[in-house]
Structure formats: structure tokens, C-alpha cells
Design a protein around this motif. Sequence first.
Motif, short mmCIF file in Angstrom:
data_model
loop_
_atom_site.label_atom_id
_atom_site.label_comp_id
_atom_site.label_asym_id
_atom_site.label_seq_id
_atom_site.Cartn_x
_atom_site.Cartn_y
_atom_site.Cartn_z
N LEU A 93 -3.70 -0.68 -1.56
CA LEU A 93 -3.00 -2.78 -1.91
C LEU A 93 -3.37 -2.66 -3.53
O LEU A 93 -2.05 -3.24 -3.79
N ARG A 94 -4.42 -2.57 -4.31
CA ARG A 94 -4.39 -3.07 -5.65
C ARG A 94 -3.41 -2.80 -5.86
O ARG A 94 -2.86 -3.39 -7.61
N VAL B 136 1.38 6.95 5.62
CA VAL B 136 0.36 6.10 5.26
C VAL B 136 -0.29 5.18 6.28
O VAL B 136 0.72 4.56 6.60
N PHE B 137 -1.85 5.64 6.18
CA PHE B 137 -2.70 4.75 7.04
C PHE B 137 -3.70 4.30 5.89
O PHE B 137 -4.56 4.61 4.88
N ASP B 138 -3.99 2.81 6.10
CA ASP B 138 -5.19 2.39 5.86
C ASP B 138 -5.83 1.44 6.66
O ASP B 138 -5.26 0.44 7.07
N ILE B 139 -7.54 1.79 6.17
CA ILE B 139 -8.59 0.93 7.30
C ILE B 139 -9.05 0.12 5.88
O ILE B 139 -9.61 0.49 5.38
N THR C 54 1.00 -1.61 -0.01
CA THR C 54 -0.26 0.45 0.04
C THR C 54 0.77 1.41 -0.15
O THR C 54 1.09 1.86 -0.31
N PHE C 55 1.98 1.44 1.27
CA PHE C 55 2.76 2.17 0.48
C PHE C 55 3.93 2.61 -0.70
O PHE C 55 3.63 3.72 -0.94
N LEU C 56 3.84 1.91 -1.63
CA LEU C 56 4.89 1.41 -2.40
C LEU C 56 3.27 2.55 -3.20
O LEU C 56 3.85 3.35 -4.54
N ALA C 57 2.22 2.26 -3.48
CA ALA C 57 1.29 2.38 -4.47
C ALA C 57 1.36 3.91 -3.84
O ALA C 57 0.79 5.71 -5.38
#
Length: 314
Positions: A295-296, A133-136, A116-119
Motif C-alpha cells: 500500500l505505501r 492480489v491479496f493483502d492481509i 496495493t494492486f497498483l504497487a
Amino acid sequence: MRLGVLDIGSNTGHLLVVDAHGGAAPLPASSHKQPLRLAEHLDDDGAVTKKGIAALTDFCASATEIADDKGCEEMLGFATSAVRDAVNSDEVLAHVEKHAGVRLEVLSGEDEARLTFLAVRRWFGWSAGRLAVFDIGGGSLEIAAGTDEAPDVAWSLPLGAARMARMWFRGGQPGESEIRELRKQIRADIARDAGHLLRPGVPDRAAATSKTFRSLARICGAAPSGDGPLVPRVLELATLSDWIPKLMDLSSDELAALPGVSPSRTHQIVPGALVAEACMDIFDLSALEVCPWALREGVILERLDQISIFPGRR
């Protein structure tokens, strides 16, 4: 090259078909998704139920047919928190492979945060400096930060919106004392490892991804998705904090009427908002920029990095 990316999340199964070329942004060609709610199809022992396995298998089979029809040369299939944490994970994966012909890779929480960070890094670019980066998601919260394309720190916590809803909101809206306890637990879990991100200093830019953050930003006044991905969208802490008590007082029908809220996710809005607010509070962030890539796109970009940008080279 045309790629099919099969994302089995804790809430939704999503097939994204993209035209991918080394050195270019992936171009979406087709999308097919279905609510699976795997994080809520768990029995008391933590196993995915037969109903959940059947729904997942049927979706993967239909996704494979669609990918073939769309001319995909390659399918990248992965599963996240709900399958990763299920006590019968191996059984679920074997059933899907046998009956749907799809082999799913189970991503670790750290890999989920890393990709996710890469994206997000690719979306904002090097000018973002040190990036947080934060992803819920449905089952977990991912946090990552760093100055490069690979984060310096990346970790995952079992604080997904669907998981919190199943644990705390199964019988309806909790009372004030239960909300206080939930809020306390969320903040303690996030703060436990907060130093990993904070020691190198305050990030130059902080971003959020995922449906939960997008919905909260829309509720708080961000532009609708129909305006396109290039429109800047921001979730401000002060506005979110003002909205949380209002959200707690709304019925499911009233929540579903809010902009950006899917009817199937109304029960996840309040726990998701509590996690989002805690992230911003604990890391002293007055606002988060909402990134359309997550993420995708990270999975796609990692695959594209294996393709040379020069014609004829692989």
C-alpha cells in the motif's frame, strides 16, 4: 523530490521517507515505525480508546519531526481499517491534526485494495497478465484483480489478523470447536464475493503482500528479508496447511522464535494463517508470490504519476 509517507495501519505506524522522481522507482531513504496496535485499542463500542489516540498522536508528532529533519518537501498521511471503522474516527483525526499537525486521509477499503494492486502491478509488470492480489492487514483483507494498472475488481473484508485475534483469541488459544467456527466464518466471508474475481477466469499470476504473508512465507521456508527484495519468495498452500496445526500447538514464546515472526504479532499468526489458507483454497491457488511492494508504495506511485518524467514539466 523527497516525500514522507505516513502510514497509520491497524498494527503499526510507519513513516517511510523516499526519494521520488517521475519515471523512476521510489528509493527508500529512511524508515521509522512503531507498534500502535490500534485494532486492539478499541473499546466495546468500537471506539479507539484514549490510550490508543494518545499513542497515535505522539507517533504522528514524532514522525513529522523526523520528516522535517530528513528534508521532506511533502507528507502523504493516510489511515486504514482501524481508524476507518472506529465509531469515533472523526474525533481521532481531529485530535491528531490539532496536536500533531498532521492531516490523515482515511482510505476506503476499495482504495486500499486499488492502491496495493497498483504497487504489485508495477513490481511484476505487464508480463504478469491478469493479476490477483491479496493483502492481509491488521484490520482487513484486501482482494483485487485485473489486467491493467487499475483493477477490474477490488474489495475489502473485515478479516485482518489483529481484528481476528482480538475477537477470537483474546482469552488465549480457542478450542477446536471455536477454530472450526472461525474457519467456517472466514471462508464464507471470502467466498461470498469470490465470483467477482473468478468470472473472468483464473489469474495468470497471484501475489500476496503485507507483514502477515511475509511472516507466513518465511515460516514456510522463504528466504529471509536480509537476502534483499529481488529474491523470489513464494508461499505454497500445501506447506501452509501442514504448518497450521503446528502453529496452533505453539506457545507465544515458541511462535516468537520462528523465523520472520515479530514478538508483538505472535497472537496474530494463527488467525492470519487461517485467512491466507482460505484465500488460496477458495480461489484455487496452489501458491502465492510474495511482493515486497504494498500500500505505501501504491500511495507513492500514484503521487509520482502526477510528476512528469520530463525535466521541467509538472
